[in-house]
Write an enzyme that holds these catalytic residues in place. Structure first.
Site, PDB file in Angstrom:
ATOM      1  N   ASP A 123       1.197  -1.870   0.306  1.00 40.84           N
ATOM      2  CA  ASP A 123       0.212   0.123  -0.053  1.00 40.84           C
ATOM      3  C   ASP A 123       0.877   1.132  -0.193  1.00 40.84           C
ATOM      4  O   ASP A 123       1.999   1.281  -0.771  1.00 40.84           O
ATOM      5  CB  ASP A 123      -1.004   0.440   0.770  1.00 40.84           C
ATOM      6  CG  ASP A 123      -1.621   1.046   1.266  1.00 40.84           C
ATOM      7  OD1 ASP A 123      -3.085   0.810   0.640  1.00 40.84           O
ATOM      8  OD2 ASP A 123      -1.925   1.968   1.633  1.00 40.84           O
ATOM      9  N   ASP A 249      -7.533  -8.522  -4.481  1.00 46.21           N
ATOM     10  CA  ASP A 249      -7.638  -6.899  -3.486  1.00 46.21           C
ATOM     11  C   ASP A 249      -8.047  -6.148  -4.976  1.00 46.21           C
ATOM     12  O   ASP A 249      -7.441  -5.971  -6.073  1.00 46.21           O
ATOM     13  CB  ASP A 249      -6.184  -6.410  -3.223  1.00 46.21           C
ATOM     14  CG  ASP A 249      -6.149  -5.663  -2.858  1.00 46.21           C
ATOM     15  OD1 ASP A 249      -7.464  -4.829  -2.878  1.00 46.21           O
ATOM     16  OD2 ASP A 249      -4.729  -4.582  -3.293  1.00 46.21           O
ATOM     17  N   HIS A 278      -6.527  -7.053   0.959  1.00 46.23           N
ATOM     18  CA  HIS A 278      -5.283  -5.981   0.640  1.00 46.23           C
ATOM     19  C   HIS A 278      -4.228  -6.001   1.442  1.00 46.23           C
ATOM     20  O   HIS A 278      -3.255  -5.742   1.301  1.00 46.23           O
ATOM     21  CB  HIS A 278      -6.107  -4.308   0.733  1.00 46.23           C
ATOM     22  CG  HIS A 278      -5.569  -2.980   0.517  1.00 46.23           C
ATOM     23  ND1 HIS A 278      -4.932  -3.068  -1.105  1.00 46.23           N
ATOM     24  CD2 HIS A 278      -5.341  -2.358   1.413  1.00 46.23           C
ATOM     25  CE1 HIS A 278      -3.823  -1.823  -0.557  1.00 46.23           C
ATOM     26  NE2 HIS A 278      -4.377  -1.957   0.666  1.00 46.23           N
TER      27      HIS A 278
END
Length: 300
Positions: A123, A249, A278
């Site tokens: 991320d 994801d 995710h």
């Protein structure tokens, strides 16, 4: 700049979190000093493994990975980005920019003098962590990227668009609930509470609110040029670069293709797709620890 600091008692008795905090002073704008918190476990002379979290989590995301790596003799470092975890939290959304985040993380990395680093980034941990690799390639021995990207204003996808809309419109941002929605396993109430712990109320969440809006998905966003320059460095990065994305994801699915195609160090790696959401650190911590241990041993 007004800076908030989460009371220490918020972090007492968290599930599966025995790690003592370490702190570094970071230069902020307007002469403000910000305190950045980080985990530093394992032998000082062990191979440094850097674990970079993203939005809206903190180093708690790596609680099941850290001990697995320490047991294998590695030094494990996991910073809380400014605005998250135990780190200080500027109170205004305008205080958060992509370039400031890169600068704050750079100060911490260089201040510790780390060399021979193997990094796992996910991320925003990748959006920032890959900029660190581009700025200081000599400090890194290898990279594992999972569910992340280095965008240059070329658009987004429906998964990200939905997340962006939610993050900017929901009146109360349920941090622990967001983590639970982003995993394939169900987090326990204690785990959800631990993700909520850094944020006593909404005033502490301005960084979490701002992060999605900072992702450079259009040419008009800030940091497009800086990320394009970073890609130039990555396109010459020949050290091991492994992708370990998940299979469930909607935000980053397929994002591994760019790294595999453009980073020379990715050409001979055994890239993997891991079952999970995710936040794949919650779904597959043992597999991630094994990948990191293998890369450390290969690069050493």
């Amino acid at each position: 700049m007004k800076v908030l600091r989460t009371p220490e008692q918020r972090f007492e008795g968290l599930a599966d979190w025995p790690f003592a905090p370490h702190y570094a002073d970071i230069r902020g704008p307007e002469g403000v000093t910000l305190r950045l918190a980080y985990v530093d476990e394992g032998p000082r002379d062990g191979a440094p493994v850097l674990l970079m979290h993203g939005e809206p989590s903190w180093s708690y995301l790596y609680r099941h990975i850290i001990p697995r790596l320490v047991e294998r003799g590695h030094r494990v470092l996991a910073p809380d980005l400014i605005g998250f975890g135990r780190s200080d939290k500027p109170a205004s959304r305008a205080d958060y920019t992509y370039e400031r985040h890169v600068d704050w993380a750079s100060q911490w990395l260089t201040g510790l003098g780390l060399q021979g680093v193997v990094m796992f980034c996910q991320d925003w941990g990748g959006l920032i962590g890959l900029r660190l690799v581009a700025a200081f390639p000599e400090r890194f021995a290898g990279v594992i990227a999972g569910n992340t990207s280095l965008p240059v204003g070329a658009g987004s996808n429906p998964g990200f668009d939905a997340w962006l809309h939610m993050s900017q419109t929901i009146p109360v941002m349920p941090i622990g609930g967001i983590l639970n929605m982003g995993t394939t396993r169900e987090l326990t109430p204690a785990e959800i509470a631990a993700y909520d712990a850094p944020f006593p109320d909404e005033s502490f969440k301005e960084g979490a609110r701002q992060f999605p809006a900072l992702v450079p998905i259009t040419p008009e966003h800030g940091s497009v040029a800086e990320n394009q320059a970073a890609w130039k460095v990555l396109e010459a990065f020949e050290k091991p670069f492994l992708t370990a994305f998940s299979d469930n994801d909607p935000v980053t699915k397929g994002g591994e293709a760019a790294f595999k195609a453009r980073v020379p160090g990715a050409r001979n790696e055994a890239h993997v797709i891991l079952p999970g959401g995710h936040f794949l650190q919650e779904d597959r911590p043992a597999a991630i620890a094994d990948l990191l241990d293998d890369m450390v041993r290969r690069t050493r």
